[in-house]
Design a protein around this motif. Structure first.
Motif, PDB file in Angstrom:
ATOM      1  N   ARG A 136      -5.473   3.674 -12.455  1.00 11.98           N
ATOM      2  CA  ARG A 136      -6.108   3.069 -11.287  1.00 11.98           C
ATOM      3  C   ARG A 136      -5.115   2.828 -10.156  1.00 11.98           C
ATOM      4  O   ARG A 136      -5.504   2.739  -8.996  1.00 11.98           O
ATOM      5  N   ARG A 137      -3.879   2.682 -10.483  1.00 11.83           N
ATOM      6  CA  ARG A 137      -2.838   2.503  -9.479  1.00 11.83           C
ATOM      7  C   ARG A 137      -1.526   2.953 -10.088  1.00 11.83           C
ATOM      8  O   ARG A 137      -1.418   3.178 -11.281  1.00 11.83           O
ATOM      9  N   GLY A 138      -0.491   3.071  -9.257  1.00 12.16           N
ATOM     10  CA  GLY A 138       0.797   3.511  -9.767  1.00 12.16           C
ATOM     11  C   GLY A 138       1.878   3.419  -8.717  1.00 12.16           C
ATOM     12  O   GLY A 138       1.621   3.060  -7.555  1.00 12.16           O
ATOM     13  N   PRO A 139       3.105   3.768  -9.091  1.00  8.96           N
ATOM     14  CA  PRO A 139       4.245   3.654  -8.168  1.00  8.96           C
ATOM     15  C   PRO A 139       4.322   4.856  -7.235  1.00  8.96           C
ATOM     16  O   PRO A 139       5.065   5.809  -7.484  1.00  8.96           O
ATOM     17  N   ALA A 140       3.596   4.809  -6.153  1.00 12.16           N
ATOM     18  CA  ALA A 140       3.574   5.943  -5.227  1.00 12.16           C
ATOM     19  C   ALA A 140       4.951   6.231  -4.660  1.00 12.16           C
ATOM     20  O   ALA A 140       5.303   7.398  -4.415  1.00 12.16           O
ATOM     21  N   ASP A 141       5.742   5.179  -4.441  1.00 15.28           N
ATOM     22  CA  ASP A 141       7.065   5.391  -3.867  1.00 15.28           C
ATOM     23  C   ASP A 141       7.982   6.158  -4.809  1.00 15.28           C
ATOM     24  O   ASP A 141       8.897   6.860  -4.362  1.00 15.28           O
ATOM     25  N   ARG A 142       7.738   6.039  -6.136  1.00 17.77           N
ATOM     26  CA  ARG A 142       8.566   6.749  -7.112  1.00 17.77           C
ATOM     27  C   ARG A 142       8.155   8.211  -7.246  1.00 17.77           C
ATOM     28  O   ARG A 142       8.885   8.993  -7.868  1.00 17.77           O
ATOM     29  N   LEU A 143       7.014   8.567  -6.688  1.00 18.58           N
ATOM     30  CA  LEU A 143       6.524   9.945  -6.764  1.00 18.58           C
ATOM     31  C   LEU A 143       6.624  10.675  -5.439  1.00 18.58           C
ATOM     32  O   LEU A 143       6.373  11.884  -5.380  1.00 18.58           O
ATOM     33  N   ALA A 144       6.994   9.968  -4.375  1.00 18.36           N
ATOM     34  CA  ALA A 144       6.974  10.562  -3.038  1.00 18.36           C
ATOM     35  C   ALA A 144       7.897  11.772  -2.923  1.00 18.36           C
ATOM     36  O   ALA A 144       7.623  12.689  -2.144  1.00 18.36           O
ATOM     37  N   HIS A 145       8.972  11.807  -3.720  1.00 21.13           N
ATOM     38  CA  HIS A 145       9.909  12.929  -3.608  1.00 21.13           C
ATOM     39  C   HIS A 145       9.274  14.247  -4.029  1.00 21.13           C
ATOM     40  O   HIS A 145       9.748  15.328  -3.640  1.00 21.13           O
ATOM     41  N   LEU A 146       8.178  14.183  -4.804  1.00 22.46           N
ATOM     42  CA  LEU A 146       7.519  15.422  -5.238  1.00 22.46           C
ATOM     43  C   LEU A 146       6.785  16.105  -4.090  1.00 22.46           C
ATOM     44  O   LEU A 146       6.378  17.260  -4.217  1.00 22.46           O
ATOM     45  N   ALA A 147       6.614  15.420  -2.967  1.00 17.49           N
ATOM     46  CA  ALA A 147       6.006  16.057  -1.797  1.00 17.49           C
ATOM     47  C   ALA A 147       6.894  17.158  -1.233  1.00 17.49           C
ATOM     48  O   ALA A 147       6.419  17.991  -0.449  1.00 17.49           O
ATOM     49  N   LEU A 162       0.020  16.223  -6.844  1.00 21.92           N
ATOM     50  CA  LEU A 162       0.447  14.913  -6.362  1.00 21.92           C
ATOM     51  C   LEU A 162      -0.649  14.275  -5.508  1.00 21.92           C
ATOM     52  O   LEU A 162      -0.937  13.076  -5.642  1.00 21.92           O
ATOM     53  N   ALA A 163      -1.256  15.062  -4.635  1.00 20.34           N
ATOM     54  CA  ALA A 163      -2.325  14.532  -3.779  1.00 20.34           C
ATOM     55  C   ALA A 163      -3.496  14.034  -4.625  1.00 20.34           C
ATOM     56  O   ALA A 163      -4.026  12.938  -4.396  1.00 20.34           O
ATOM     57  N   TRP A 164      -3.905  14.813  -5.626  1.00 22.88           N
ATOM     58  CA  TRP A 164      -5.015  14.392  -6.482  1.00 22.88           C
ATOM     59  C   TRP A 164      -4.636  13.172  -7.310  1.00 22.88           C
ATOM     60  O   TRP A 164      -5.496  12.319  -7.604  1.00 22.88           O
ATOM     61  N   ALA A 165      -3.382  13.060  -7.708  1.00 20.46           N
ATOM     62  CA  ALA A 165      -2.975  11.955  -8.574  1.00 20.46           C
ATOM     63  C   ALA A 165      -3.000  10.617  -7.840  1.00 20.46           C
ATOM     64  O   ALA A 165      -3.459   9.608  -8.371  1.00 20.46           O
ATOM     65  N   VAL A 166      -2.516  10.575  -6.613  1.00 17.09           N
ATOM     66  CA  VAL A 166      -2.367   9.294  -5.907  1.00 17.09           C
ATOM     67  C   VAL A 166      -3.507   9.021  -4.931  1.00 17.09           C
ATOM     68  O   VAL A 166      -3.576   7.930  -4.365  1.00 17.09           O
ATOM     69  N   GLY A 167      -4.404   9.998  -4.733  1.00 15.29           N
ATOM     70  CA  GLY A 167      -5.395   9.898  -3.667  1.00 15.29           C
ATOM     71  C   GLY A 167      -6.275   8.664  -3.728  1.00 15.29           C
ATOM     72  O   GLY A 167      -6.632   8.111  -2.690  1.00 15.29           O
ATOM     73  N   LYS A 168      -6.660   8.204  -4.926  1.00 13.58           N
ATOM     74  CA  LYS A 168      -7.566   7.062  -5.058  1.00 13.58           C
ATOM     75  C   LYS A 168      -6.833   5.733  -5.219  1.00 13.58           C
ATOM     76  O   LYS A 168      -7.477   4.686  -5.278  1.00 13.58           O
ATOM     77  N   TRP A 169      -5.522   5.765  -5.318  1.00 23.22           N
ATOM     78  CA  TRP A 169      -4.779   4.530  -5.576  1.00 23.22           C
ATOM     79  C   TRP A 169      -4.823   3.605  -4.362  1.00 23.22           C
ATOM     80  O   TRP A 169      -4.683   4.053  -3.211  1.00 23.22           O
ATOM     81  N   PRO A 170      -4.939   2.297  -4.597  1.00 28.33           N
ATOM     82  CA  PRO A 170      -4.791   1.324  -3.513  1.00 28.33           C
ATOM     83  C   PRO A 170      -3.340   0.895  -3.319  1.00 28.33           C
ATOM     84  O   PRO A 170      -3.075  -0.080  -2.609  1.00 28.33           O
ATOM     85  N   SER A 171      -2.408   1.605  -3.942  1.00 26.29           N
ATOM     86  CA  SER A 171      -1.004   1.199  -3.931  1.00 26.29           C
ATOM     87  C   SER A 171      -0.380   1.371  -2.555  1.00 26.29           C
ATOM     88  O   SER A 171      -0.800   2.198  -1.735  1.00 26.29           O
ATOM     89  N   ARG A 172       0.669   0.593  -2.316  1.00 31.70           N
ATOM     90  CA  ARG A 172       1.406   0.672  -1.064  1.00 31.70           C
ATOM     91  C   ARG A 172       2.079   2.032  -0.948  1.00 31.70           C
ATOM     92  O   ARG A 172       2.644   2.545  -1.907  1.00 31.70           O
TER      93      ARG A 172
END
Length: 267
Positions: A205-216, A227-237
Motif C-alpha cells: 500500500r505504500r513504500g520508500p519511494a525515495d529509495r527506489l528513485a534511482h531506478l528511474a 517502477l511507475a506501476w509499483a509506486v503509482g498508487k502509493w500515498p508516500s512522499r
C-alpha cells in the motif's frame, strides 16, 4: 405473477420499504442497463437463499435480509449461471427453467430495471448461515488467494494469505527484504530481477519511494515502466515528483504507463 427473492444488507430494508429496490448492479450482458439480481422462490428454503453466505462476505455488519418481490410473468429478464453468458427470457420462463434443474446452485436472474415499492411483497429475516461460499461444492477445496479472488478486509483473509501465499499475488515481502534484493542485483542491476522485485513493491500500500528513485535512470525501459506501476498508487512522499520525472521518459511505454496511472489512480 412470478415470485423472486432479492438479498440485500439489512441497513437497506427501510429504504426498500419506502421506495423499492434501486438498479445498482450491472448485468452479465453488456448491452443491458443496470438492474437487480434475484432468484426464484423455490420449495427449498436452502436453494432459494443459496446466495446468502456468498453475498454476506461483502454485506453490512447487521447481515442480510430477503426481499420478496412479484414481477409480471412476461417481464423481460435474463437467467444463467454466474460468469456465463445469460439467456434473455421472461420472468415466468426463468422460474420454470430454474425449478426444473436438478441442481440450480449458482444460477441467478437479472432484472434490467429498478423494482418499485408496489412490487415488493415482503421483507423478512433469513438464516445467516444458509448457502455456499466462493462457489457451489467449495467445501474441502482450498480457497484461492490470487488478487482476483480474495476480498481485501475480509475476516481471516490476511491469515489465509500468510498460510497459503500466492506465487504472484502475495502477500508481498517486507520493504526491507525487497530493498536488500534490489541492492544485491548491483549497478545497474539485472532487469529481470528488478522487475520481479518491483512487482512485489506494487502489491504494497505504500513504500520508500525515495529509495527506489534511482531506478528511474536504469537503462532498461522495462525497469522504469515497472517502477511507475509499483509506486503509482502509493500515498508516500516523493511519488508525485517521481511520476513527473517518469512522464518525460524517452520510452513511450513508460510515458503511457504514467499517463494511465495519473488518470485512473491518482487523486
Amino acid at each position: 405473477m412470478a415470485m423472486f427473492v432479492h438479498l440485500t444488507p439489512s441497513a437497506n430494508a427501510a429504504r426498500v420499504r419506502r421506495s423499492g429496490i434501486r438498479a445498482d448492479s450491472h448485468g452479465r450482458a453488456p448491452s443491458l442497463p443496470r438492474g437487480i439480481y434475484c432468484f426464484p422462490v423455490l420449495p427449498s428454503y436452502t436453494l432459494t437463499h443459496q446466495w446468502l453466505r456468498e453475498l454476506a462476505r461483502r454485506g453490512g455488519p447487521r447481515g442480510l435480509v430477503a426481499v420478496h418481490l412479484r414481477l409480471p410473468d412476461d417481464e423481460p429478464v435474463t437467467v444463467g449461471r454466474y460468469h456465463r453468458e445469460p439467456l434473455t427470457t421472461t420472468a415466468a420462463d426463468a422460474v420454470r427453467r430454474v425449478a426444473d434443474m436438478p441442481d440450480p446452485r449458482g444460477w441467478e436472474v437479472f432484472v434490467p430495471r429498478a423494482v418499485t415499492r408496489r412490487e415488493v411483497h415482503r421483507i423478512r429475516a433469513v438464516s445467516q448461515v444458509t448457502g455456499w461460499r466462493y462457489f457451489p461444492d467449495s467445501n474441502g477445496k482450498a480457497p484461492c488467494t490470487c488478487f482476483g479472488c480474495r476480498v481485501r478486509g475480509e475476516y481471516g483473509s490476511q491469515r489465509l494469505r500468510q498460510r497459503r501465499p500466492h506465487p504472484l499475488d502475495g502477500p508481498a515481502p517486507a520493504s526491507a527484504v525487497l530493498l536488500r534484493q534490489i541492492a544485491a542485483t548491483g549497478t545497474p542491476g539485472d532487469p529481470e530481477q528488478l522487475v520481479q522485485t518491483l512487482h512485489w513493491f506494487g502489491l504494497r500500500r505504500r513504500g520508500p519511494a525515495d529509495r527506489l528513485a534511482h531506478l528511474a535512470d536504469h537503462p532498461a525501459p522495462e525497469v522504469r515502466r515497472a517502477l511507475a506501476w509499483a509506486v503509482g498508487k502509493w500515498p508516500s512522499r516523493g511519488v508525485p515528483e517521481l511520476l513527473d520525472r517518469l512522464s518525460r521518459d524517452p520510452d513511450a511505454g513508460v510515458r503511457d504507463a504514467v499517463e494511465w496511472i495519473l488518470a485512473e489512480c491518482r487523486p
